[in-house]
Design an enzyme around this catalytic site. Sequence first.
Site, PDB file in Angstrom:
ATOM      1  N   ASP A  44       0.848  -1.193   0.000  1.00 24.92           N
ATOM      2  CA  ASP A  44       0.000   0.000   0.000  1.00 24.92           C
ATOM      3  C   ASP A  44       0.884   1.243   0.000  1.00 24.92           C
ATOM      4  O   ASP A  44       2.079   1.163   0.263  1.00 24.92           O
ATOM      5  CB  ASP A  44      -0.950   0.007   1.205  1.00 24.92           C
ATOM      6  CG  ASP A  44      -0.231  -0.313   2.483  1.00 24.92           C
ATOM      7  OD1 ASP A  44       0.947   0.075   2.636  1.00 24.92           O
ATOM      8  OD2 ASP A  44      -0.832  -0.962   3.369  1.00 24.92           O
ATOM      9  N   ASP A  86       1.372   5.039   1.476  1.00 25.75           N
ATOM     10  CA  ASP A  86       0.961   6.027   2.468  1.00 25.75           C
ATOM     11  C   ASP A  86       1.510   7.394   2.095  1.00 25.75           C
ATOM     12  O   ASP A  86       2.593   7.504   1.521  1.00 25.75           O
ATOM     13  CB  ASP A  86       1.460   5.621   3.856  1.00 25.75           C
ATOM     14  CG  ASP A  86       0.784   4.341   4.322  1.00 25.75           C
ATOM     15  OD1 ASP A  86      -0.450   4.266   4.212  1.00 25.75           O
ATOM     16  OD2 ASP A  86       1.492   3.419   4.762  1.00 25.75           O
ATOM     17  N   ASP A  89       8.727   4.671  13.278  1.00 25.32           N
ATOM     18  CA  ASP A  89       9.303   3.666  14.174  1.00 25.32           C
ATOM     19  C   ASP A  89      10.766   3.314  13.864  1.00 25.32           C
ATOM     20  O   ASP A  89      11.659   3.579  14.657  1.00 25.32           O
ATOM     21  CB  ASP A  89       8.408   2.414  14.275  1.00 25.32           C
ATOM     22  CG  ASP A  89       7.922   1.886  12.929  1.00 25.32           C
ATOM     23  OD1 ASP A  89       8.346   2.417  11.879  1.00 25.32           O
ATOM     24  OD2 ASP A  89       7.121   0.928  12.932  1.00 25.32           O
TER      25      ASP A  89
HETATM   26  P1  ATP Z   1       3.716  -2.971   5.562  1.00 25.30           P
HETATM   27  O1  ATP Z   1       2.723  -2.141   4.788  1.00 25.30           O
HETATM   28  O2  ATP Z   1       4.596  -3.828   4.763  1.00 25.30           O
HETATM   29  O3  ATP Z   1       3.081  -3.666   6.690  1.00 25.30           O
HETATM   30  P2  ATP Z   1       4.612  -0.429   6.520  1.00 25.30           P
HETATM   31  O4  ATP Z   1       5.956   0.037   6.980  1.00 25.30           O
HETATM   32  O5  ATP Z   1       4.016   0.285   5.360  1.00 25.30           O
HETATM   33  O6  ATP Z   1       4.740  -1.972   6.257  1.00 25.30           O
HETATM   34  P3  ATP Z   1       2.275   0.369   7.940  1.00 25.30           P
HETATM   35  O7  ATP Z   1       1.642  -0.222   9.131  1.00 25.30           O
HETATM   36  O8  ATP Z   1       1.547   0.396   6.646  1.00 25.30           O
HETATM   37  O9  ATP Z   1       3.657  -0.362   7.768  1.00 25.30           O
HETATM   38  O10 ATP Z   1       2.677   1.857   8.359  1.00 25.30           O
HETATM   39  C1  ATP Z   1       3.116   2.837   7.437  1.00 25.30           C
HETATM   40  C2  ATP Z   1       4.221   3.687   8.060  1.00 25.30           C
HETATM   41  O11 ATP Z   1       3.715   4.354   9.218  1.00 25.30           O
HETATM   42  C3  ATP Z   1       5.433   2.918   8.544  1.00 25.30           C
HETATM   43  O12 ATP Z   1       6.357   2.687   7.518  1.00 25.30           O
HETATM   44  C4  ATP Z   1       5.974   3.842   9.628  1.00 25.30           C
HETATM   45  O13 ATP Z   1       6.704   4.899   9.072  1.00 25.30           O
HETATM   46  C5  ATP Z   1       4.704   4.404  10.241  1.00 25.30           C
HETATM   47  N1  ATP Z   1       4.241   3.601  11.388  1.00 25.30           N
HETATM   48  C6  ATP Z   1       3.345   2.599  11.371  1.00 25.30           C
HETATM   49  N2  ATP Z   1       3.138   2.089  12.592  1.00 25.30           N
HETATM   50  C7  ATP Z   1       3.910   2.799  13.423  1.00 25.30           C
HETATM   51  C8  ATP Z   1       4.136   2.766  14.825  1.00 25.30           C
HETATM   52  N3  ATP Z   1       3.505   1.879  15.608  1.00 25.30           N
HETATM   53  N4  ATP Z   1       5.007   3.670  15.341  1.00 25.30           N
HETATM   54  C9  ATP Z   1       5.641   4.567  14.552  1.00 25.30           C
HETATM   55  N5  ATP Z   1       5.474   4.635  13.236  1.00 25.30           N
HETATM   56  C10 ATP Z   1       4.623   3.773  12.663  1.00 25.30           C
HETATM   57 MG    MG Z   2       2.128  -0.027   4.542  1.00 23.80          MG
END
Ligand code: ATP
Ligand code: MG
Length: 379
Positions: free
Chosen positions: A51, A53, A125
Amino acid sequence: MSPVRQTTHFDKNLIDKDAIKVVNTLAKAGFEVYLVGGCIRDLLLGYKPKDFDIATSATPEQVTKIFKRSRIIGRRFRLVHIMFSARKYIEVATFRAGKVQTSGNGVIIRDNYYGTLYEDAFRRDFSVNGLYYDITKSEVIDYVGGLEDLKSSVIKMIGNPTERFEEDPVRMIRAIRFKVKLNASLSPEISKSISKQAHLLANIPPARLYEEIIKLFHNEKSIEVYKGLLKFGLLKFLFSQAHESSFIDATLINTSKRIQSGNSVTPVFLFAVFLWAAQNKRYNELNKKNKSHIDLMIKASEEIIKRQTQQVMMPRWLSSRVKDIWMMQYQLENCNLNKAKELINNPRFRMAYDFLVLRSQSVDPDLKERAEFWTTLQK
Ligand code: ATP
Ligand code: MG
């Protein structure tokens, strides 16, 4: 502090067209706007992102004014979802600032201060998740050393791991997930902190953990994630009633294979497998006097599910299907040919059958013949 800016060469065709539209629209309206997080990490590594963001200087209200089909969601983090179809939306977050306000045990109370790109970066994070991409300049912006850590395949916390895990304990399971997904190592500080702070997961609301469970196990490396959670003492805060078993291993390997070959997967199966041994144990403990097999099965199932939902939410539709799978095992093991022909047409048959096959391939080798009987019958 000035960031590292790097012109990049990843395949732009991999960027979602709707995400590009959102970025362009917000930029035209005069806002600062970037793609951020996991999608940039994955693009730089050559993976297709799940996805996209977006982070922007526009407030949620300003975003919803510009996009007709959008709505503000969330209380803790206010985000905007811009809808592109019934099932597809792009998530837009306003730059955040400052510290999150938590109660002593890590539960976030307030987190709605808006800030700058710079401040937002330090709220992410892990460094590999803290990268921003400026579409118009084709430039990655890195305040947190993420580019370097991506290159050397290491998951490092932005800031002090102990504090950041205290702030949000879910980051501990995210660390394990990204370690496996990126085939990376955890920084020694992260490893040390997780071992000490695993217990903080007990404070996370069950509904949030439900979402996380799906991300943990519905991927191509779920068995490695599972082993990592075990190693760091995190699994017991998700499934305290589950113990290591070849049935769980076989299921996770099977789930990953299904995902690789594009078959559907469902969390029903995961919960049914993780809790099966506990359900059996409870069944055996119950007083059998004057009770039918079915009544005892129902009672044991309900008790186990109730205990599970104190840790991780199970929506009602899900727990009811878990029960169906369990209840059907007895029928699948024992029924005669006539009944068998009827059962095959039961809408729940397929899942119960898959469950039986996996049992026969792991903890219940005695069921091999019975599993073959069902396989042949369906031909
Ligand atoms: P994936 O989509 O593969 O699960 P992702 O890194 O995109 O991995 P998401 O949960 O979609 O994870 O979150 C998007 C972004 O938001 C992350 O890359 C991070 O920068 C931020 N993020 C998400 N969860 C947290 C958290 N608990 N604490 C701090 N930042 C976060
Ligand atoms: Mg993501």
